[in-house]
Design a protein around this motif. Structure first.
Motif, PDB file in Angstrom:
ATOM      1  N   LEU C 122       0.822  -1.361  -0.085  1.00 55.67           N
ATOM      2  CA  LEU C 122       0.094  -0.056   0.029  1.00 55.67           C
ATOM      3  C   LEU C 122       1.006   1.160   0.231  1.00 55.67           C
ATOM      4  O   LEU C 122       2.064   1.102   0.023  1.00 55.67           O
ATOM      5  N   CYS C 123       0.338   2.335   0.058  1.00 55.23           N
ATOM      6  CA  CYS C 123       1.136   3.811   0.180  1.00 55.23           C
ATOM      7  C   CYS C 123       1.789   3.446   1.316  1.00 55.23           C
ATOM      8  O   CYS C 123       1.566   3.425   2.477  1.00 55.23           O
ATOM      9  N   ASN C 124       3.038   3.966   1.340  1.00 58.54           N
ATOM     10  CA  ASN C 124       4.016   3.886   2.561  1.00 58.54           C
ATOM     11  C   ASN C 124       3.956   5.225   3.451  1.00 58.54           C
ATOM     12  O   ASN C 124       4.690   5.249   4.427  1.00 58.54           O
ATOM     13  N   HIS C 125       2.982   6.309   3.027  1.00 60.34           N
ATOM     14  CA  HIS C 125       3.189   7.547   3.559  1.00 60.34           C
ATOM     15  C   HIS C 125       4.708   7.995   3.964  1.00 60.34           C
ATOM     16  O   HIS C 125       5.082   8.217   5.174  1.00 60.34           O
ATOM     17  N   CYS C 126       5.474   7.940   2.968  1.00 58.50           N
ATOM     18  CA  CYS C 126       6.790   8.257   3.163  1.00 58.50           C
ATOM     19  C   CYS C 126       7.101   9.551   3.814  1.00 58.50           C
ATOM     20  O   CYS C 126       6.403  10.491   3.862  1.00 58.50           O
ATOM     21  N   GLU C 127       8.094   9.457   4.684  1.00 58.73           N
ATOM     22  CA  GLU C 127       8.417  10.771   5.382  1.00 58.73           C
ATOM     23  C   GLU C 127       9.273  11.783   4.450  1.00 58.73           C
ATOM     24  O   GLU C 127       9.024  12.894   4.737  1.00 58.73           O
ATOM     25  N   PRO C 129       8.475  11.994   0.707  1.00 57.08           N
ATOM     26  CA  PRO C 129       7.665  11.843  -0.351  1.00 57.08           C
ATOM     27  C   PRO C 129       8.194  12.339  -1.747  1.00 57.08           C
ATOM     28  O   PRO C 129       8.045  13.395  -1.583  1.00 57.08           O
ATOM     29  N   PRO C 130       8.526  11.559  -2.577  1.00 55.19           N
ATOM     30  CA  PRO C 130       8.739  12.129  -4.046  1.00 55.19           C
ATOM     31  C   PRO C 130       7.512  12.608  -4.797  1.00 55.19           C
ATOM     32  O   PRO C 130       7.811  13.324  -5.721  1.00 55.19           O
ATOM     33  N   CYS C 131       6.202  11.850  -4.254  1.00 55.03           N
ATOM     34  CA  CYS C 131       5.002  12.201  -5.019  1.00 55.03           C
ATOM     35  C   CYS C 131       4.800  13.705  -4.536  1.00 55.03           C
ATOM     36  O   CYS C 131       4.314  14.271  -5.430  1.00 55.03           O
ATOM     37  N   VAL C 132       4.896  13.927  -3.378  1.00 54.51           N
ATOM     38  CA  VAL C 132       4.702  15.464  -2.804  1.00 54.51           C
ATOM     39  C   VAL C 132       5.497  16.511  -3.501  1.00 54.51           C
ATOM     40  O   VAL C 132       5.183  17.571  -4.014  1.00 54.51           O
ATOM     41  N   CYS C 166       6.295   8.230  -7.586  1.00 51.21           N
ATOM     42  CA  CYS C 166       6.126   7.243  -6.692  1.00 51.21           C
ATOM     43  C   CYS C 166       6.741   5.866  -6.861  1.00 51.21           C
ATOM     44  O   CYS C 166       6.642   5.365  -8.077  1.00 51.21           O
ATOM     45  N   PRO C 167       8.075   5.432  -6.215  1.00 50.13           N
ATOM     46  CA  PRO C 167       8.531   4.376  -6.589  1.00 50.13           C
ATOM     47  C   PRO C 167       7.941   3.020  -6.229  1.00 50.13           C
ATOM     48  O   PRO C 167       8.480   1.851  -6.243  1.00 50.13           O
ATOM     49  N   PHE C 168       6.974   3.237  -5.907  1.00 52.17           N
ATOM     50  CA  PHE C 168       6.315   1.915  -5.075  1.00 52.17           C
ATOM     51  C   PHE C 168       4.788   1.663  -5.633  1.00 52.17           C
ATOM     52  O   PHE C 168       4.416   0.681  -5.421  1.00 52.17           O
ATOM     53  N   GLU C 198      -5.600   8.694  -7.252  1.00 53.56           N
ATOM     54  CA  GLU C 198      -6.216   8.375  -5.862  1.00 53.56           C
ATOM     55  C   GLU C 198      -5.162   7.141  -5.193  1.00 53.56           C
ATOM     56  O   GLU C 198      -4.581   6.558  -6.201  1.00 53.56           O
ATOM     57  N   LYS C 199      -5.298   7.160  -3.899  1.00 53.07           N
ATOM     58  CA  LYS C 199      -4.358   6.154  -3.342  1.00 53.07           C
ATOM     59  C   LYS C 199      -4.767   6.214  -1.754  1.00 53.07           C
ATOM     60  O   LYS C 199      -5.657   6.778  -1.472  1.00 53.07           O
ATOM     61  N   CYS C 200      -4.144   5.244  -1.009  1.00 52.48           N
ATOM     62  CA  CYS C 200      -4.462   4.969   0.325  1.00 52.48           C
ATOM     63  C   CYS C 200      -4.244   6.299   1.119  1.00 52.48           C
ATOM     64  O   CYS C 200      -3.440   6.757   0.778  1.00 52.48           O
TER      65      CYS C 200
HETATM   66  S1  SF4 Z   1       6.100   8.034  -2.536  1.00 49.83           S
HETATM   67 FE1  SF4 Z   1       4.540   6.655  -3.182  1.00 49.83          FE
HETATM   68  S2  SF4 Z   1       4.436   5.360  -1.222  1.00 49.83           S
HETATM   69 FE2  SF4 Z   1       5.776   7.239  -0.897  1.00 49.83          FE
HETATM   70  S3  SF4 Z   1       4.221   8.659  -0.059  1.00 49.83           S
HETATM   71 FE3  SF4 Z   1       4.033   8.992  -2.269  1.00 49.83          FE
HETATM   72  S4  SF4 Z   1       2.474   7.722  -2.941  1.00 49.83           S
HETATM   73 FE4  SF4 Z   1       2.893   6.848  -0.991  1.00 49.83          FE
END
Ligand code: SF4
Ligand code: SF4
Ligand code: SF4
Lengths: 129, 385, 261
Positions: C122-127, C129-132, C166-168, C198-200
């Motif tokens: 699932l989404c890792n809620h990275c500390e 986060p490259p998506c952000v 997102c690498p996941f 969308e995502k978790c």
């Molecule tokens: S990079 Fe991927 S896994 Fe990490 S917070 Fe963003 S969407 Fe979730």
């Protein structure tokens, strides 16, 4: 000379077309639709804010709610009268105003606005419970 | 000057009508896409970008390539190019317009595009890309238009244009650099994660842009009484020759790093593109074709005998344009997304509607380009007469 | 003469500007007054943390069937559609093989049972986060208050830069209107419209009313949820006492989902 005439004629036609809606209605505005409330909304007597405020500002209010719920995660709205509400379009607003066609659409149609809130927010949450 | 764009021969009108028809067809399909969503394309959860973004990337290159006639003239006082700088600038305008349109048709919610400016986000490369692209468009419109107008009135262009012209040169480099940064700064996308991506983009840009210009010059000579000049065409051809060599060299550098280090995350994308991975390899023939085209292009443009023959040169330019388009327009995006981050191979194949929309955008670009070139050539003919 | 005329014009212009600004200022004042009357606050039961994190005890799951209730719980309450076309698939939480969930971590010869077992992703809620970082509109953002990486569906322009970043592979895009593909809609939660990602969401809507995420609640203790920065939290206790791994740790995104293998 004849070019000049043509231009003036063209201008007149343009002005007439552009102002058509104005003089066609000649100031008699279509009557604003009447507000129709569900029993639940009637029983509640007041909305989260005064009716006048809601009429004029509900979009700003919703915008504020949306940002504060989605982005800040603060979900409780304390109205000036001190009453607390869960800020939720689906679960709060549309719970009382479950008559979208009569309540929301009529006025939106009248004002000729097409908000797409309902593309995501489901309009009648009461049916669930 | 605009009147020059609407006074033309039957052939000109026929060509413009044809383009309008293609635009119309593309637009109709786009309306369908607006209604249904991007599901009518071949895009997927794994290949989230495809044909649109690939063409966007390639065209940013063509736009930046226009600078290759501007730079020698203004910085090195290479007089011969004075005749054709306007063509470079107008080509840049048409290309950037296509780029922006490709971005727009790629958006899932195009009506909200202004959110990019309402909530400016300096840490997003896409934010910067929109800014540099629009800046480049504006610069070229201002410079191209005013310089041409001055030429028409037989005066020297305004003094205040000079700094803008100088600015436009590094700006051209910046648009393609920022576009490369869209890709090469993403963790976990091994194919793009290389510092040579921006130089590679630029080298292929400086090959494809001038190659297209050579072709356009040859066409202009045929259909009008304005001759861009043999020397000019030959100089452009030399630029193409060097740039395509550098492009293939950069590519080989990448191939060495990837295959000598043998790190799977980087290597698997190349394998997928050139030999196929887990039995899937839709792009294999395309990638080899691209390499072959580029190599033939090198042979034909570097060798003075073939380069000096304008017929052969035209063929070489077509080959190079196609080769770089396949490399950047097809392989670069699809290859980056396959295999996906979880190492599954789900291939991306563009669909017909997607291709039709893309063709519509190309036609729109060529419509703008034809009108602009018509104006430029008209002025040149007038001045000469 | 000339300059005095200019002066008059300047004055006129300035006062016109002043006049047009006044109502705006008034409106601001009014709004401030009303905001002062109404207040916004957090719910009393809301759970809070510095950085929410999840520990997945992968030993507790053997087959797809063990995961089905978790996945169903999530997808049902969040109105995640089921699309037949694989390209249009939308998923917030799903399973994959070890070497797909943890590419680069799989040894050539793996213990047979690890090789067979599905792993939850699932989404890792990275500390970090490259998506952000990639999102050009802040539609994807990391919530300061508790570290959840959230989506503002109202703002998303559907550029899908976040999906490339997102690498996941945690993100899905609505390639078409999802509504016809939601079997049973949960009317308490909005659906999405076509054209947004969308995502978790780490069940932000449940945390706000004091409930744990749906998948955690349905996992019978195999998933643990808590504050990563509270040394006394359950997740920290598990991390302290077990060997855990995270997905693609070398990329530096600092995932907040830990796996006990
Ligand atoms: S990079 Fe991927 S896994 Fe990490 S917070 Fe963003 S969407 Fe979730
Ligand atoms: S698709 Fe939406 S969330 Fe993702 S980067 Fe674009 S605007 Fe941001
Ligand atoms: S935390 Fe919530 S949203 Fe995320 S996978 Fe679990 S149930 Fe779904």
């Amino acid at each position: 000379m004849s070019e000049k005439k043509l231009i003036i004629l063209g201008l007149i036609i343009f002005v007439v077309i552009v102002t058509f809606p104005l003089w066609y209605n000649r100031g008699k505005a279509a009557p604003a639709p009447e507000r129709i409330l569900t029993d639940k909304a009637k029983a509640a007597k007041v909305c989260v804010r005064s009716t006048d405020y809601m009429k004029a500002e509900h979009m700003q209010l919703l915008d504020l709610w949306r940002d504060s719920v989605v982005r800040q995660g603060t979900r409780i709205y304390v109205s000036p009268s001190g009453k607390e509400y869960n800020m939720s379009l689906s679960n709060r607003c549309l719970d009382c105003h479950s008559n979208k066609a009569e309540f929301c659409d009529r006025c939106h149609n009248y004002a000729s606005v097409r908000p797409y809130c309902w593309d995501c927010h489901i309009d009648n949450p009461k049916e669930t419970s | 000057m605009l009147e020059l764009a609407i006074k033309g021969s039957k052939r000109y009108y026929g060509w413009m009508t044809f383009l309008l028809a293609v635009i119309g067809a593309g637009f109709l399909v786009y309306l369908w896409q607006l209604d249904f969503g991007l599901g009518i394309t071949g895009l997927s959860r794994d290949a989230s970008w495809g044909f649109y973004i690939a063409n966007f990337t390639f065209l940013v290159g063509v736009a930046a390539g226009g600078v290759m006639v501007v730079l020698p003239y203004y910085l090195h006082d290479y007089k011969a190019f004075g005749k054709v700088t306007i063509l470079g600038e107008f080509l840049a305008i048409a290309s950037v317009i296509m780029c922006i349109t490709f971005i727009l048709v790629d958006l899932g919610q195009p009506m909200r595009v202004f959110n990019v400016f309402l909530y400016p986000t300096p840490n997003s490369v896409l934010f910067w890309d929109t800014i540099v692209l629009q800046g480049y468009l504006l610069l070229n419109i201002i410079i191209g238009w005013n310089v041409l107008e001055a030429e028409r009135n037989n005066v020297h262009y305004q003094r205040w244009l000079k700094p803008l012209i100088y600015l436009s040169i590094p700006w051209a480099i910046s648009i393609h650099t920022v576009t490369a940064y869209l890709y090469c700064g993403l963790p976990g996308r091994g194919f793009w994660m290389t510092a040579i991506l921006a130089p590679r983009f630029l080298s292929s840009a400086f090959a494809s842009g001038p190659a297209l210009l050579v072709l356009l010059c040859l066409i202009i000579r045929r259909v009008s009484s304005f001759d861009p000049g043999r020397e000019q065409i030959q100089s452009l051809a030399k630029i193409v020759a060097y740039a395509i060599c550098v492009n293939v060299f950069f590519f080989l550098c990448e191939v060495f790093v990837v295959f000598y280090s043998q790190i799977p995350e980087h290597m698997d994308h190349f394998k997928y593109l050139f030999v196929g991975l887990y039995g899937k390899g839709a792009y294999v023939p395309w990638m080899w074709a691209s390499l072959t085209l580029m190599v033939i292009g090198i042979i034909l443009t570097v060798n003075p005998l073939t380069r000096k023959n304008e017929g052969v040169l035209a063929v070489a330019c077509v080959l190079i344009f196609l080769g770089t388009w396949i490399d950047k327009g097809l392989g670069m995006i699809a290859g980056g997304f396959t295999p996906n981050p979880l190492h599954h191979v789900n291939e991306y194949i563009p669909t017909l509607p997607e291709i039709m929309i893309a063709l519509g955008v190309w036609a729109m670009g060529f419509l703008v380009l034809s009108a602009l070139f018509k104006i430029a050539v008209g002025v040149k003919e007038e001045v000469r007469a | 003469m000339d300059s005095s005329r200019r002066r008059v014009l300047q004055l006129l212009g300035l006062s016109a500007l002043g006049l047009s600004v006044k109502p705006v200022l008034n409106a601001f004042a009014e709004e401030a007054e009303q905001q002062a009357q109404a207040q916004i606050k957090r719910g009393e039961n809301a759970l809070s943390a510095q950085q929410w994190a999840m520990v997945v005890d992968t030993r507790a799951f053997e087959s797809e069937d063990d995961f089905a209730p978790l996945i169903e719980a999530c997808h049902k309450i969040h109105n995640v559609p089921v699309l037949e076309n694989k390209r249009h698939e939308i998923k917030w939480i799903w399973t994959d093989h070890f070497h797909n969930a943890f590419p680069g971590k799989a040894a050539r010869f793996l213990s047979e049972e690890v090789e067979k077992r599905p792993f939850l992703v699932l989404c890792n809620h990275c500390e970090n986060p490259p998506c952000v970082r990639a999102c050009p509109t802040k539609a994807t953002f990391k919530r300061e208050s508790d570290g959840i990486v959230l989506m503002d569906f109202h703002r998303c322009i559907g550029c899908r830069f976040c999906m490339a970043a997102c690498p996941f592979g945690a993100r899905s895009f609505n390639f078409r209107d999802p509504r016809p593909f939601i079997k049973e809609t949960n009317k308490q939660f909005p659906t999405r419209m076509k054209g947004v990602v969308e995502k978790c969401n780490f069940c932000a809507e449940r945390l706000a009313v004091g409930q744990l995420p749906a998948c955690v609640a349905a996992s019978d203790g195999a998933l643990t949820f808590g504050d990563l920065y509270d040394p006394a939290s359950e997740v920290r206790e598990l991390i302290r006492t077990n060997f855990t791994i995270r997905r693609k740790q070398t990329l530096g995104t600092e995932p907040s989902v830990y796996y006990i293998v």
